[in-house]
Motif scaffolding. Structure first.
Motif, PDB file in Angstrom:
ATOM      1  N   ALA A 105      -1.605 -15.911  -2.055  1.00  0.00           N
ATOM      2  CA  ALA A 105      -1.141 -15.141  -0.901  1.00  0.00           C
ATOM      3  C   ALA A 105      -1.776 -13.761  -0.874  1.00  0.00           C
ATOM      4  CB  ALA A 105       0.385 -15.026  -0.948  1.00  0.00           C
ATOM      5  N   LEU A 106      -1.839 -13.103  -2.022  1.00  0.00           N
ATOM      6  CA  LEU A 106      -2.427 -11.766  -2.067  1.00  0.00           C
ATOM      7  C   LEU A 106      -3.923 -11.811  -1.792  1.00  0.00           C
ATOM      8  CD1 LEU A 106      -1.714  -8.838  -2.546  1.00  0.00           C
ATOM      9  CD2 LEU A 106      -2.165  -9.177  -4.989  1.00  0.00           C
ATOM     10  N   ALA A 107      -4.602 -12.852  -2.279  1.00  0.00           N
ATOM     11  CA  ALA A 107      -6.035 -12.989  -2.006  1.00  0.00           C
ATOM     12  C   ALA A 107      -6.281 -13.147  -0.502  1.00  0.00           C
ATOM     13  CB  ALA A 107      -6.592 -14.184  -2.772  1.00  0.00           C
ATOM     14  N   TRP A 108      -5.428 -13.917   0.161  1.00  0.00           N
ATOM     15  CA  TRP A 108      -5.551 -14.087   1.618  1.00  0.00           C
ATOM     16  C   TRP A 108      -5.317 -12.760   2.346  1.00  0.00           C
ATOM     17  CZ3 TRP A 108      -0.890 -14.137   4.765  1.00  0.00           C
ATOM     18  CH2 TRP A 108      -1.141 -14.295   6.122  1.00  0.00           C
ATOM     19  N   ILE A 109      -4.307 -12.033   1.909  1.00  0.00           N
ATOM     20  CA  ILE A 109      -4.002 -10.755   2.572  1.00  0.00           C
ATOM     21  C   ILE A 109      -5.168  -9.787   2.433  1.00  0.00           C
ATOM     22  CG2 ILE A 109      -2.499  -8.715   2.462  1.00  0.00           C
ATOM     23  CD1 ILE A 109      -0.215 -10.611   1.689  1.00  0.00           C
ATOM     24  N   LYS A 110      -5.807  -9.765   1.244  1.00  0.00           N
ATOM     25  CA  LYS A 110      -6.918  -8.837   1.034  1.00  0.00           C
ATOM     26  C   LYS A 110      -8.107  -9.136   1.945  1.00  0.00           C
ATOM     27  CE  LYS A 110      -5.913  -7.652  -3.782  1.00  0.00           C
ATOM     28  NZ  LYS A 110      -6.355  -7.764  -5.208  1.00  0.00           N
ATOM     29  N   GLU A 111      -8.203 -10.400   2.381  1.00  0.00           N
ATOM     30  CA  GLU A 111      -9.308 -10.764   3.263  1.00  0.00           C
ATOM     31  C   GLU A 111      -9.061 -10.384   4.717  1.00  0.00           C
ATOM     32  OE1 GLU A 111      -9.934 -14.906   2.757  1.00  0.00           O
ATOM     33  OE2 GLU A 111     -10.732 -14.747   0.714  1.00  0.00           O
ATOM     34  N   LEU A 112      -7.806 -10.067   5.059  1.00  0.00           N
ATOM     35  CA  LEU A 112      -7.495  -9.688   6.439  1.00  0.00           C
ATOM     36  C   LEU A 112      -8.052  -8.299   6.734  1.00  0.00           C
ATOM     37  CD1 LEU A 112      -3.763 -10.863   6.651  1.00  0.00           C
ATOM     38  CD2 LEU A 112      -5.745 -11.961   7.732  1.00  0.00           C
ATOM     39  N   PRO A 113      -8.565  -8.101   7.923  1.00  0.00           N
ATOM     40  CA  PRO A 113      -9.067  -6.759   8.262  1.00  0.00           C
ATOM     41  C   PRO A 113      -7.920  -5.764   8.351  1.00  0.00           C
ATOM     42  CG  PRO A 113      -9.059  -8.180  10.201  1.00  0.00           C
ATOM     43  CD  PRO A 113      -8.720  -9.054   9.039  1.00  0.00           C
ATOM     44  N   ALA A 114      -8.210  -4.522   8.054  1.00  0.00           N
ATOM     45  CA  ALA A 114      -7.185  -3.488   8.151  1.00  0.00           C
ATOM     46  C   ALA A 114      -6.683  -3.416   9.591  1.00  0.00           C
ATOM     47  CB  ALA A 114      -7.761  -2.146   7.708  1.00  0.00           C
ATOM     48  N   GLY A 115      -5.389  -3.216   9.733  1.00  0.00           N
ATOM     49  CA  GLY A 115      -4.813  -3.136  11.072  1.00  0.00           C
ATOM     50  C   GLY A 115      -3.494  -3.865  11.151  1.00  0.00           C
ATOM     51  N   GLU A 116      -3.183  -4.331  12.361  1.00  0.00           N
ATOM     52  CA  GLU A 116      -1.862  -4.898  12.612  1.00  0.00           C
ATOM     53  C   GLU A 116      -1.599  -6.153  11.798  1.00  0.00           C
ATOM     54  OE1 GLU A 116       0.877  -6.288  16.442  1.00  0.00           O
ATOM     55  OE2 GLU A 116      -1.251  -5.822  16.697  1.00  0.00           O
ATOM     56  N   LEU A 117      -2.583  -7.062  11.692  1.00  0.00           N
ATOM     57  CA  LEU A 117      -2.347  -8.310  10.975  1.00  0.00           C
ATOM     58  C   LEU A 117      -2.117  -8.065   9.489  1.00  0.00           C
ATOM     59  CD1 LEU A 117      -4.781 -10.927  12.546  1.00  0.00           C
ATOM     60  CD2 LEU A 117      -2.313 -10.712  12.841  1.00  0.00           C
ATOM     61  N   ARG A 118      -2.891  -7.171   8.890  1.00  0.00           N
ATOM     62  CA  ARG A 118      -2.686  -6.909   7.470  1.00  0.00           C
ATOM     63  C   ARG A 118      -1.330  -6.231   7.244  1.00  0.00           C
ATOM     64  NH1 ARG A 118      -6.918  -3.930   3.474  1.00  0.00           N
ATOM     65  NH2 ARG A 118      -7.951  -5.954   3.645  1.00  0.00           N
ATOM     66  N   ALA A 119      -0.946  -5.343   8.141  1.00  0.00           N
ATOM     67  CA  ALA A 119       0.369  -4.704   8.023  1.00  0.00           C
ATOM     68  C   ALA A 119       1.478  -5.749   8.121  1.00  0.00           C
ATOM     69  CB  ALA A 119       0.534  -3.642   9.108  1.00  0.00           C
ATOM     70  N   ALA A 120       1.303  -6.706   9.028  1.00  0.00           N
ATOM     71  CA  ALA A 120       2.302  -7.769   9.162  1.00  0.00           C
ATOM     72  C   ALA A 120       2.377  -8.611   7.897  1.00  0.00           C
ATOM     73  CB  ALA A 120       1.961  -8.651  10.364  1.00  0.00           C
ATOM     74  N   ALA A 121       1.205  -8.955   7.352  1.00  0.00           N
ATOM     75  CA  ALA A 121       1.177  -9.777   6.139  1.00  0.00           C
ATOM     76  C   ALA A 121       1.802  -9.030   4.963  1.00  0.00           C
ATOM     77  CB  ALA A 121      -0.259 -10.186   5.819  1.00  0.00           C
ATOM     78  N   LEU A 122       1.518  -7.748   4.838  1.00  0.00           N
ATOM     79  CA  LEU A 122       2.096  -6.975   3.746  1.00  0.00           C
ATOM     80  C   LEU A 122       3.611  -6.870   3.878  1.00  0.00           C
ATOM     81  CD1 LEU A 122      -0.569  -4.137   3.402  1.00  0.00           C
ATOM     82  CD2 LEU A 122      -0.061  -5.943   1.734  1.00  0.00           C
ATOM     83  N   ALA A 123       4.094  -6.751   5.109  1.00  0.00           N
ATOM     84  CA  ALA A 123       5.541  -6.717   5.320  1.00  0.00           C
ATOM     85  C   ALA A 123       6.176  -8.045   4.897  1.00  0.00           C
ATOM     86  CB  ALA A 123       5.858  -6.419   6.782  1.00  0.00           C
ATOM     87  N   GLY A 124       5.540  -9.160   5.258  1.00  0.00           N
ATOM     88  CA  GLY A 124       6.046 -10.462   4.839  1.00  0.00           C
ATOM     89  C   GLY A 124       5.973 -10.643   3.334  1.00  0.00           C
ATOM     90  N   PHE A 125       4.894 -10.158   2.732  1.00  0.00           N
ATOM     91  CA  PHE A 125       4.738 -10.220   1.285  1.00  0.00           C
ATOM     92  C   PHE A 125       5.862  -9.454   0.600  1.00  0.00           C
ATOM     93  CE2 PHE A 125       2.916  -9.086  -2.815  1.00  0.00           C
ATOM     94  CZ  PHE A 125       2.244 -10.235  -3.200  1.00  0.00           C
ATOM     95  N   ASP A 126       6.148  -8.263   1.104  1.00  0.00           N
ATOM     96  CA  ASP A 126       7.228  -7.433   0.559  1.00  0.00           C
ATOM     97  C   ASP A 126       8.569  -8.145   0.657  1.00  0.00           C
ATOM     98  OD1 ASP A 126       8.583  -4.955  -0.269  1.00  0.00           O
ATOM     99  OD2 ASP A 126       9.201  -4.839   1.817  1.00  0.00           O
ATOM    100  N   SER A 127       8.832  -8.757   1.812  1.00  0.00           N
ATOM    101  CA  SER A 127      10.097  -9.470   2.003  1.00  0.00           C
ATOM    102  C   SER A 127      10.187 -10.686   1.086  1.00  0.00           C
ATOM    103  CB  SER A 127      10.236  -9.887   3.462  1.00  0.00           C
ATOM    104  OG  SER A 127      11.430 -10.583   3.673  1.00  0.00           O
ATOM    105  N   GLY A 128       9.077 -11.400   0.947  1.00  0.00           N
ATOM    106  CA  GLY A 128       9.073 -12.585   0.097  1.00  0.00           C
ATOM    107  C   GLY A 128       9.292 -12.273  -1.363  1.00  0.00           C
ATOM    108  N   LEU A 129       8.910 -11.077  -1.796  1.00  0.00           N
ATOM    109  CA  LEU A 129       9.141 -10.677  -3.179  1.00  0.00           C
ATOM    110  C   LEU A 129      10.593 -10.319  -3.435  1.00  0.00           C
ATOM    111  CD1 LEU A 129       6.006  -8.478  -3.977  1.00  0.00           C
ATOM    112  CD2 LEU A 129       6.557 -10.719  -4.925  1.00  0.00           C
ATOM    113  N   GLY A 130      11.383 -10.214  -2.345  1.00  0.00           N
ATOM    114  CA  GLY A 130      12.804  -9.933  -2.502  1.00  0.00           C
ATOM    115  C   GLY A 130      13.141  -8.469  -2.427  1.00  0.00           C
ATOM    116  N   ALA A 131      12.257  -7.646  -1.848  1.00  0.00           N
ATOM    117  CA  ALA A 131      12.564  -6.225  -1.704  1.00  0.00           C
ATOM    118  C   ALA A 131      13.773  -6.056  -0.821  1.00  0.00           C
ATOM    119  CB  ALA A 131      11.365  -5.488  -1.103  1.00  0.00           C
ATOM    120  N   SER A 132      14.625  -5.111  -1.166  1.00  0.00           N
ATOM    121  CA  SER A 132      15.868  -4.898  -0.424  1.00  0.00           C
ATOM    122  C   SER A 132      15.580  -4.431   0.980  1.00  0.00           C
ATOM    123  CB  SER A 132      16.723  -3.852  -1.139  1.00  0.00           C
ATOM    124  OG  SER A 132      17.762  -3.420  -0.309  1.00  0.00           O
ATOM    125  N   THR A 133      16.205  -5.097   1.939  1.00  0.00           N
ATOM    126  CA  THR A 133      16.063  -4.675   3.331  1.00  0.00           C
ATOM    127  C   THR A 133      16.543  -3.257   3.506  1.00  0.00           C
ATOM    128  OG1 THR A 133      16.434  -6.931   4.050  1.00  0.00           O
ATOM    129  CG2 THR A 133      16.717  -5.229   5.698  1.00  0.00           C
TER     130      THR A 133
END
Length: 431
Positions: A249-277
């Motif tokens: 998952a992290l390798a895929w995120i690193k391949e995304l261009p900087a911008g809205e899609l990478r921000a979205a992926a990082l937010a999902g990554f953060d949520s999937g790790l169980g970070a407190s809302t």
């Protein structure tokens, strides 16, 4: 001898002396209300519903005071009725209060209708006007039909009159098809004309694959134009993928261009790790959250909720338009509470205070208690003191004492319930 007596009555006129009161008979205490056995309540409600007397069936069930027992009996009525008369079961289930019993009843009726007459089942589902019951029915009918014959199901739906209801049913069917057979579902999707309907169905397929096969969902997300829907799918992909294979998952995120899609992926990554809302939203004043970047500024349906997660946003995008803020929150809890109890329990607890949070807590708690009293006990214990009401503690204890009295008694002693109520509950359970 009496003439020499002195006292308060001496010297008074004899008429002033009150006569002894006539004996009276106190009214008999009201007879104790006789409660019908559950078997009789079930039979009476079922008989009334079979004769299309839905109000009488509901009144019979309302004689059951415990809400969890009432919901259980209502589910039994709907399930038994569906086997005999699915249309009557549908009428009964849609008249129930919103909650797990209503959902189970509608699903039972929908599956039986779909088995008997697929075309009639689809017509019934798309003609429902209430957003909550309509979504339950369309999902249940579409899922049942796709499991038997996916391609003929989408063809049947496409033959229905065009409109939001048909498009909603098509989205549910395509999503179920993608979960079962992603190759053929995506191939069919690519053959569709590039219009608004294809975008809607592509979003449904993308969200379904994001939650089950995230690597496959990447190509589907790319079929959407830049914007909110694609960003939401990307967030959902990351949230699921990190739980399956965080390195990939992290390798895929690193391949995304900087911008809205990478921000979205990082937010999902953060949520999937169980970070407190609550921790994610506790930013400095004026600081933008990653969730705000995901949603963009054009969609009122997504911007009104500050405590959502990529999972909620993904779910919301698959719903029919017209759901209010409160309806969406409550429907999300009804649909997902039993499937993801831990995640939904945390999400509900993090909602801002108010009547909607209170109702969401009750829906989630009642559903959790029906499935597992021990899970309900653990959830209650993790809540703030203000949310651990005596009523919830007692309901949990009564249910748990029936199945595991030793564990329930030990838990009960650790609760904040008054000692006399603890003793009473234990005596009621024969301990």
């Amino acid at each position: 001898a009496l003439n020499g007596c002195s006292g308060p009555a001496a010297g008074r006129d004899s008429t002033a002396i009150r006569r002894p009161a006539m004996p009276t008979v106190a009214p008999a205490p009201p007879a104790a209300q006789v409660r019908m056995p559950e078997s009789e309540i079930l039979a009476t409600a079922l008989r009334a519903a079979q004769h299309n007397d839905i109000p009488a069936a509901l009144r019979t069930l309302e004689t059951v005071r415990d809400l969890s027992n009432r919901a259980r009996l209502a589910t039994q009525v709907a399930t038994m009725l569906a086997e005999r008369d699915p249309l009557a079961a549908a009428a009964f289930a849609t008249a129930l209060p919103a909650g797990p019993a209503q959902t189970s009843g509608i699903e039972a009726a929908a599956h039986e209708m779909a088995r008997r007459d697929p075309d009639a089942a689809l017509r019934w589902a798309v003609e429902l006007s209430d957003p909550t019951t309509a979504n339950i029915a369309r999902r249940a009918v579409a899922t049942g039909l796709v499991q038997a014959s996916p391609r003929s199901t989408v063809d049947r739906i496409m033959a229905l009159p065009s409109g939001p209801a048909r498009d909603s049913a098509l989205g549910f069917a395509a999503a179920e098809w993608a979960r079962q057979d992603p190759d053929n579902a995506v191939s069919w999707l690519r053959e569709r004309p590039d219009d608004a309907l294809r975008q809607h169905v592509t979003s449904s397929v993308g969200f379904a694959l994001a939650q089950t096969k995230p690597p496959r969902a990447v190509a589907v997300a790319a079929m959407l134009p830049p914007g909110r829907d694609r960003s939401l799918i990307v967030a959902a992909i990351a949230e699921t993928w990190v739980a399956i294979d965080p390195i990939a998952a992290l390798a895929w995120i690193k391949e995304l261009p900087a911008g809205e899609l990478r921000a979205a992926a990082l937010a999902g990554f953060d949520s999937g790790l169980g970070a407190s809302t609550s921790r994610r939203i506790a930013a400095a004043p004026g600081q933008r959250r990653s969730g705000a970047r995901i949603r963009g500024g054009t969609s009122s349906a997504a911007s009104w909720l500050d405590l959502d997660s990529p999972a909620f946003a993904a779910w919301l995008a698959m719903q029919s338009p017209g759901l209010s803020r409160d309806e969406a929150i409550l429907e999300y809890v009804r649909q997902r509470g039993g499937l993801e109890p831990a995640a939904i329990g945390q999400w509900v607890a993090a909602l801002p205070g108010g009547s909607t949070r209170d109702r969401a807590m009750e829906i989630y708690f009642d559903g959790l208690l029906q499935g597992s009293a021990s899970q309900a006990a653990n959830w209650l214990q993790a809540l703030p003191r203000a949310d651990r009401s005596d009523e919830r503690i007692e309901k949990t204890a009564r249910q748990w004492l029936l199945t595991n009295p030793d564990a329930a008694a030990a838990w009960l002693q650790e609760t904040t319930l008054p000692p006399e109520r603890k003793e009473w509950l234990l005596r009621q359970a024969g301990r």
